[in-house]
Scaffold this motif. Structure first.
Motif, PDB file in Angstrom:
ATOM      1  N   GLY A  99       0.850  -1.353  -0.398  1.00 54.98           N
ATOM      2  CA  GLY A  99       0.257  -0.004   0.245  1.00 54.98           C
ATOM      3  C   GLY A  99       0.580   1.074  -0.030  1.00 54.98           C
ATOM      4  N   THR A 100       1.957   1.531   0.494  1.00 57.73           N
ATOM      5  CA  THR A 100       3.237   2.532   0.682  1.00 57.73           C
ATOM      6  C   THR A 100       3.679   3.001  -0.909  1.00 57.73           C
ATOM      7  OG1 THR A 100       2.929   1.893   3.020  1.00 57.73           O
ATOM      8  CG2 THR A 100       4.631   3.281   1.871  1.00 57.73           C
ATOM      9  N   HIS A 101       3.905   1.754  -1.700  1.00 57.05           N
ATOM     10  CA  HIS A 101       4.600   1.805  -2.439  1.00 57.05           C
ATOM     11  C   HIS A 101       4.072   2.406  -3.856  1.00 57.05           C
ATOM     12  CE1 HIS A 101       7.880  -0.462  -5.248  1.00 57.05           C
ATOM     13  NE2 HIS A 101       7.213   0.486  -5.786  1.00 57.05           N
ATOM     14  N   ALA A 144       4.084  -6.360  -9.049  1.00 59.61           N
ATOM     15  CA  ALA A 144       2.952  -7.212  -9.842  1.00 59.61           C
ATOM     16  C   ALA A 144       1.782  -6.895  -8.701  1.00 59.61           C
ATOM     17  CB  ALA A 144       2.295  -8.638  -9.920  1.00 59.61           C
ATOM     18  N   ASN A 145       1.557  -6.806  -6.937  1.00 63.33           N
ATOM     19  CA  ASN A 145       1.023  -6.672  -6.204  1.00 63.33           C
ATOM     20  C   ASN A 145       0.923  -5.209  -6.394  1.00 63.33           C
ATOM     21  OD1 ASN A 145       0.503  -9.219  -5.357  1.00 63.33           O
ATOM     22  ND2 ASN A 145       1.710  -8.858  -3.732  1.00 63.33           N
ATOM     23  N   VAL A 146       1.949  -4.431  -6.217  1.00 61.23           N
ATOM     24  CA  VAL A 146       2.121  -3.078  -6.368  1.00 61.23           C
ATOM     25  C   VAL A 146       1.486  -2.497  -7.287  1.00 61.23           C
ATOM     26  CG1 VAL A 146       3.741  -1.155  -5.747  1.00 61.23           C
ATOM     27  CG2 VAL A 146       4.292  -2.925  -4.945  1.00 61.23           C
ATOM     28  N   MET A 150       6.306   2.142 -13.821  1.00 56.85           N
ATOM     29  CA  MET A 150       6.688   2.839 -12.902  1.00 56.85           C
ATOM     30  C   MET A 150       6.716   2.039 -11.504  1.00 56.85           C
ATOM     31  SD  MET A 150       3.695   5.987 -13.219  1.00 56.85           S
ATOM     32  CE  MET A 150       3.707   7.173 -14.796  1.00 56.85           C
ATOM     33  N   VAL A 151       6.558   1.174 -12.047  1.00 61.74           N
ATOM     34  CA  VAL A 151       6.850  -0.188 -10.728  1.00 61.74           C
ATOM     35  C   VAL A 151       7.582  -0.919 -10.512  1.00 61.74           C
ATOM     36  CG1 VAL A 151       5.723  -2.266  -8.981  1.00 61.74           C
ATOM     37  CG2 VAL A 151       4.100   0.107 -10.748  1.00 61.74           C
ATOM     38  N   VAL A 152       8.759  -0.421  -9.952  1.00 58.46           N
ATOM     39  CA  VAL A 152      10.522  -0.999  -9.510  1.00 58.46           C
ATOM     40  C   VAL A 152      10.168  -1.971  -7.708  1.00 58.46           C
ATOM     41  CG1 VAL A 152      12.983  -0.929  -9.784  1.00 58.46           C
ATOM     42  CG2 VAL A 152      11.130   0.702 -11.001  1.00 58.46           C
TER      43      VAL A 152
END
Ligand SMILES: *Cc1c(COP(=O)(O)O)cnc(C)c1O
Length: 339
Positions: free
Chosen positions: A201-203, A233-235, A256-258
């Motif tokens: 959730g934070t990320h 994948a979750n983020v 954008m998700v790393v």
């Protein structure tokens, strides 16, 4: 971004400070003359019975629970969960009951792990705790306890582990807005934000908030549990959902998700020499207290990556997501290594 639309209740101490880390910056740049200029966003100071990152999420989650006329918060976490402690505190603050399911995820039998640290605080805050074995289906347990509460005439609100649904993640979209406003005010150009990433959730909230406002600041999540493909994948899924709530799912893209999940070590909540080293280093360079499970592991990664040249010349903000209360659950593992 129009957060009032989601009717959060306000109890966090905000804005949290955004301040330099001169000691660690000097420590990491001393030998080579290269490395990052480090800053820290002090979300360990959000104020709710010790604070931490779950407090921002709980402002939105409590708003939702109260709008639904709930009288009992039901949530789950690992035994030394900071999320559970902050949820217990939020329940106390709003005169609600709190039912907690703790998962014995690390398998530790240590007295301090099972009784001290966050567990002691959960009990002090008046939450009702029950413990289930590691590997239990926690969503099923949540549903079971919520049904029990309802059968007894209560009005439960189920908060997922880590407070990580799209409503909770709004708290970190809002944090992104707050951080960028602070940086603009100070004339600080942020090249990267580094955070521990667990229940996502934070990320996800940070990525969604930065994307929706068009800030173009990359976020690096350092994993504490899942492998990289699962974590990303979750983020990504949650960032899309969060941006959709804000009316702009189209602005979040997969690139954008790393996440870097190379520093998990033996597993969630299990510490090693490099984690202890990270805890000691920043305590002694900048008097910052990190936690063993999340921020200590993220700092282990940040230090290793900085030493490999990953952040050379960058201004990097480390998000301190809290958790120092958990240190007392790891006393036996830490003492003897603090010299
Ligand atoms: C829960 C937690 C995290 C991870 O945040 P998620 O939103 O679950 O990914 C990081 N640091 C601390 C101290 C936490 O308690």
């Amino acid at each position: 971004m129009h957060f009032s639309r989601f009717s959060p209740v306000r109890f966090a101490h905000l804005p949290t400070p955004l301040e330099p880390l001169p000691g660690l910056t000097e420590h990491l740049t001393r030998d080579t003359g290269q490395g990052p200029a480090l800053w820290i966003k002090r979300d360990d100071c959000t104020g709710l019975a010790g604070g931490g990152n779950k407090t921002r999420k709980l402002e939105f989650l409590l708003g939702d629970a109260l709008a639904n006329d709930a009288d009992t918060l039901v949530t789950q976490g690992a035994i030394q969960s900071n999320h559970v402690r902050q949820t217990a505190a939020a329940a106390a603050r709003f005169g609600m009951k709190c039912e907690i399911i703790l998962e014995a995820r690390t398998g530790s039998n240590a007295q301090d792990y099972n009784r001290s640290g966050n567990v002691l605080l959960d009990e002090l805050l008046g939450a009702r705790l029950r413990t289930v074995p590691g590997g239990t289906d926690m969503n099923q347990e949540l549903a079971k306890v919520a049904a029990e509460v309802a059968d007894a005439g209560g009005r439960p609100s189920v908060i997922p582990g880590g407070g990580s649904n799209s409503i909770g993640a709004l708290g970190y979209a809002e944090c992104a807005l707050e951080m960028v406003a602070q940086a603009n005010e100070m004339g600080l150009e942020i090249d990267r934000i580094v955070t521990a990433t667990g229940s996502a959730g934070t990320h996800a909230g940070l990525v969604a908030g930065l994307a929706v406002m068009g800030a173009d600041i990359p976020v690096l999540g350092i994993g504490v549990r899942a492998p990289k493909d699962v974590q990303e994948a979750n983020v990504f899924r949650l960032a899309l959902e969060t941006a959709a709530l804000l009316g702009h799912a189209d602005r979040v893209t997969r690139d954008m998700v790393v996440a870097n999940c190379d520093y998990v070590g033996a597993g969630y909540g299990l510490i090693d020499a490099a984690v202890i080293d990270a805890l000691k280093t920043i305590a002694r360079t900048d008097a910052i207290l990190l936690d063993p499970v999340y921020t200590g592991k993220a700092m282990k990664g940040l230090i290793a990556l900085a030493q490999s040249g990953e952040f050379d010349g960058e201004t990097v903000v480390f998000l301190h997501t809290g958790g120092a209360q958990g240190l007392f659950g790891y006393q036996t593992e830490l003492e003897g290594h603090l010299g």
